[in-house]
Write a protein that holds these residues in place. Structure first.
Motif, PDB file in Angstrom:
ATOM      1  N   SER A 113       0.855  -1.180   0.000  1.00  0.00           N
ATOM      2  CA  SER A 113       0.000   0.000   0.000  1.00  0.00           C
ATOM      3  C   SER A 113       0.896   1.236   0.000  1.00  0.00           C
ATOM      4  CB  SER A 113      -0.921  -0.004   1.223  1.00  0.00           C
ATOM      5  OG  SER A 113      -0.161  -0.043   2.414  1.00  0.00           O
ATOM      6  N   VAL A 114       0.375   2.357  -0.532  1.00  0.00           N
ATOM      7  CA  VAL A 114       1.194   3.554  -0.734  1.00  0.00           C
ATOM      8  C   VAL A 114       0.485   4.786  -0.185  1.00  0.00           C
ATOM      9  CG1 VAL A 114       2.250   5.086  -2.449  1.00  0.00           C
ATOM     10  CG2 VAL A 114       2.319   2.604  -2.783  1.00  0.00           C
ATOM     11  N   GLY A 157       4.750   7.371  -0.038  1.00  0.00           N
ATOM     12  CA  GLY A 157       5.626   6.763  -1.039  1.00  0.00           C
ATOM     13  C   GLY A 157       6.883   6.165  -0.468  1.00  0.00           C
ATOM     14  N   ILE A 159       7.126   1.816  -0.280  1.00  0.00           N
ATOM     15  CA  ILE A 159       7.435   1.096  -1.520  1.00  0.00           C
ATOM     16  C   ILE A 159       8.812   1.487  -2.042  1.00  0.00           C
ATOM     17  CG2 ILE A 159       6.351   2.764  -3.117  1.00  0.00           C
ATOM     18  CD1 ILE A 159       5.293   0.233  -4.646  1.00  0.00           C
ATOM     19  N   GLY A 191       2.180  -0.794  -6.382  1.00  0.00           N
ATOM     20  CA  GLY A 191       1.740   0.180  -5.397  1.00  0.00           C
ATOM     21  C   GLY A 191       0.231   0.314  -5.421  1.00  0.00           C
ATOM     22  N   GLN A 251      -3.133   2.357  -3.934  1.00  0.00           N
ATOM     23  CA  GLN A 251      -3.661   3.521  -3.238  1.00  0.00           C
ATOM     24  C   GLN A 251      -5.186   3.438  -3.143  1.00  0.00           C
ATOM     25  OE1 GLN A 251      -1.447   7.189  -4.967  1.00  0.00           O
ATOM     26  NE2 GLN A 251      -1.156   7.124  -2.734  1.00  0.00           N
ATOM     27  N   SER A 302      -0.598   7.364  -7.669  1.00  0.00           N
ATOM     28  CA  SER A 302      -1.098   6.471  -8.700  1.00  0.00           C
ATOM     29  C   SER A 302      -1.591   7.247  -9.917  1.00  0.00           C
ATOM     30  CB  SER A 302      -2.237   5.608  -8.132  1.00  0.00           C
ATOM     31  OG  SER A 302      -2.766   4.762  -9.114  1.00  0.00           O
ATOM     32  N   ALA A 333       8.885   6.788  -4.960  1.00  0.00           N
ATOM     33  CA  ALA A 333       7.862   5.762  -5.164  1.00  0.00           C
ATOM     34  C   ALA A 333       7.649   5.500  -6.650  1.00  0.00           C
ATOM     35  CB  ALA A 333       6.555   6.202  -4.509  1.00  0.00           C
ATOM     36  N   VAL A 355       8.351   1.896  -8.868  1.00  0.00           N
ATOM     37  CA  VAL A 355       7.386   1.171  -9.690  1.00  0.00           C
ATOM     38  C   VAL A 355       7.838   1.141 -11.150  1.00  0.00           C
ATOM     39  CG1 VAL A 355       4.994   1.081 -10.466  1.00  0.00           C
ATOM     40  CG2 VAL A 355       5.508   1.763  -8.114  1.00  0.00           C
ATOM     41  N   MET A 363       0.634   0.389 -10.665  1.00  0.00           N
ATOM     42  CA  MET A 363      -0.121   0.895  -9.521  1.00  0.00           C
ATOM     43  C   MET A 363      -1.606   0.693  -9.794  1.00  0.00           C
ATOM     44  SD  MET A 363       1.922   4.271  -8.182  1.00  0.00           S
ATOM     45  CE  MET A 363       1.220   4.052  -6.535  1.00  0.00           C
TER      46      MET A 363
END
Length: 434
Positions: A257-258, A261, A264, A288, A290, A298, A330, A334, A341
């Motif tokens: 979960s983000v 940031g 992650i 990630g 959100q 995201s 973050a 990703v 995300m």
């Protein structure tokens, strides 16, 4: 203040400390380099946007760490990974046991999601009930190295309680700024740990701004993870553990979960550290997750546009950050990993809390279960394949937010003290709760 804290502060003031495994700190915006002092937070040229990276000497680390050495290490905490951490070799390790949380093979949950190789990393079993203990353990040690006697931060709850508990363990004072919506369970932890708690009327952004002003005015050590570059380094230990607990087999996907940031970003940094020292030979994809009601990172990921602030409208208070302070790290995690995300609704989070508990016995708070909700969505829509090895990280314990746990679980069965009524109630009970 304890005698041990006093002695560490004295050593810090004498300038004896040195970070032998760290090359320097580097601004992710402009590339400027700085000496790795414990109280260096951001780039002078770029201001608060100039978040710093801790750059390691991986040749130095490689000479001091190996799979065999870790196998023989009986320190089952984050300090088993000291060669990878930006801490002085002379600094004493604080007493709370942070890290080495269990990694469960979740077969029943995997069947529910149609995944053959699913694992759950339960970081809600850290001392104060969340992954944030990993960052706070580093924060209090760096505060001691800097000669500080007070550590402060803003938080929606978990970072606050982890700081308060870890500070109490070493005799440091803590001052915590929380938005007024912080759950009572988390606030209660702060007060039990002896923190000075300031509830701020407004959002997390309001609490963050006020904490920054207070930290500057009174010179407290800054535990805000999006500002202090050392705290991501504590969070990365979750990934070091995942690889070691999987027998050095690297998962295909890791799901977090983000909010700000930082988590992650730390998870990705841990995998990079292992890769650069040769302990693993490939890297996972990072996912990630959100909440739909607060998903600025995201949204930036999917649109390619600069980050725009959002309202904080979700039950997942731990990731309700409308103005994240560490989006660049973050997004880098990703994108560089080839991950993705996804956003989830509050209803999907509540369903994930039920599913997680009913299939694994792990009790996750809304933000912790959000990662599972995101995984569930990605399995249904792609791109995760059934045969992929997936680790979902549950970052906080459900006891921190009982109100939403009750909302997720539904009503209990109420009957008179008569077995006939129990039988009737059981016949009416729904078969599935996921």
């Amino acid at each position: 203040m304890t005698s041990r804290t006093s002695s560490v502060i004295a050593v810090a003031m004498s300038g004896v400390f040195s970070l032998r495994n760290v090359s320097h700190l580097e601004c992710i915006k402009c590339g400027r380099r700085y000496a790795a002092r414990p109280d260096r937070y951001t780039c002078d040229a770029c201001g608060d946007a100039g978040i710093l990276d801790v750059i390691y000497d991986y040749d130095y680390i490689s000479r001091r760490v190996s799979r065999e050495a870790l196998e023989d290490n009986r320190d089952y905490s984050i300090w088993r990974y000291t060669p990878f951490l930006p801490v002085e070799e002379e600094s004493p390790r604080r007493p709370l046991r942070v890290g080495w949380s269990p990694l469960y093979r979740a077969e029943a949950l995997g069947r529910a999601l149609q995944l053959d190789n699913l694992y759950v990393k339960d970081d809600g079993l850290n001392p104060t009930g969340s992954l944030k203990d990993r960052a706070s353990a580093i924060a209090v040690l760096k505060a001691m190295e800097a000669g500080a006697d007070t550590v402060a931060c803003s938080s929606t709850g978990n970072a606050a309680s982890s700081l308060a508990g870890n500070a109490a363990a070493v005799g440091l004072k803590s001052v915590i700024f929380v938005p007024e919506r912080a759950p009572e369970g988390k606030v209660a932890q702060l007060l039990i740990f002896g923190a000075t708690v300031i509830s701020v009327e407004g959002s997390y952004q309001d609490a963050f701004r006020l904490s920054a002003q207070a930290i500057e005015k009174w010179g407290w050590y800054n535990r805000n993870a999006a500002i202090n570059p050392y705290l991501v380094e504590g969070k990365k230990t979750v990934s070091l553990e995942i690889c070691e607990q999987l027998g050095w087999e690297v998962p295909d996907w890791v799901v977090f979960s983000v909010g700000d940031g930082c988590t992650i970003a730390g998870g990705w940094k841990g995998f990079l550290d292992l890769y650069r020292t040769g302990l693993i030979d490939r890297l996972p994809k990072m996912v990630g997750v959100q909440a739909e009601g607060c998903c600025p990172i995201s949204r930036a990921f999917h649109t390619g546009r600069p980050l725009e602030p959002m309202e904080e409208d979700t039950i997942a208070d731990s990731i309700a950050v409308g103005v994240p302070r560490n989006p660049d790290k973050a997004l880098r995690a990703v994108r560089d990993s080839g991950g993705t995300m996804v956003n989830v609704s509050d209803e999907e989070i509540l369903a994930a809390m039920r599913l997680l508990g009913a299939t694994t016995g792990v009790f996750g708070e809304p933000a912790g279960a959000a990662a599972l909700a995101g995984l569930r969505k990605l399995v249904a829509d792609g791109p995760i394949d059934r045969r992929d090895t997936v680790v979902v990280c549950v970052t906080g314990n459900g006891l921190k937010d009982i109100a939403n746990a009750i909302r997720a679980s539904g009503e209990l069965i109420r009957v008179p003290p008569d077995l006939e009524y129990v039988e009737r109630a059981l016949r009416r009970r729904p078969r599935s709760r996921g």
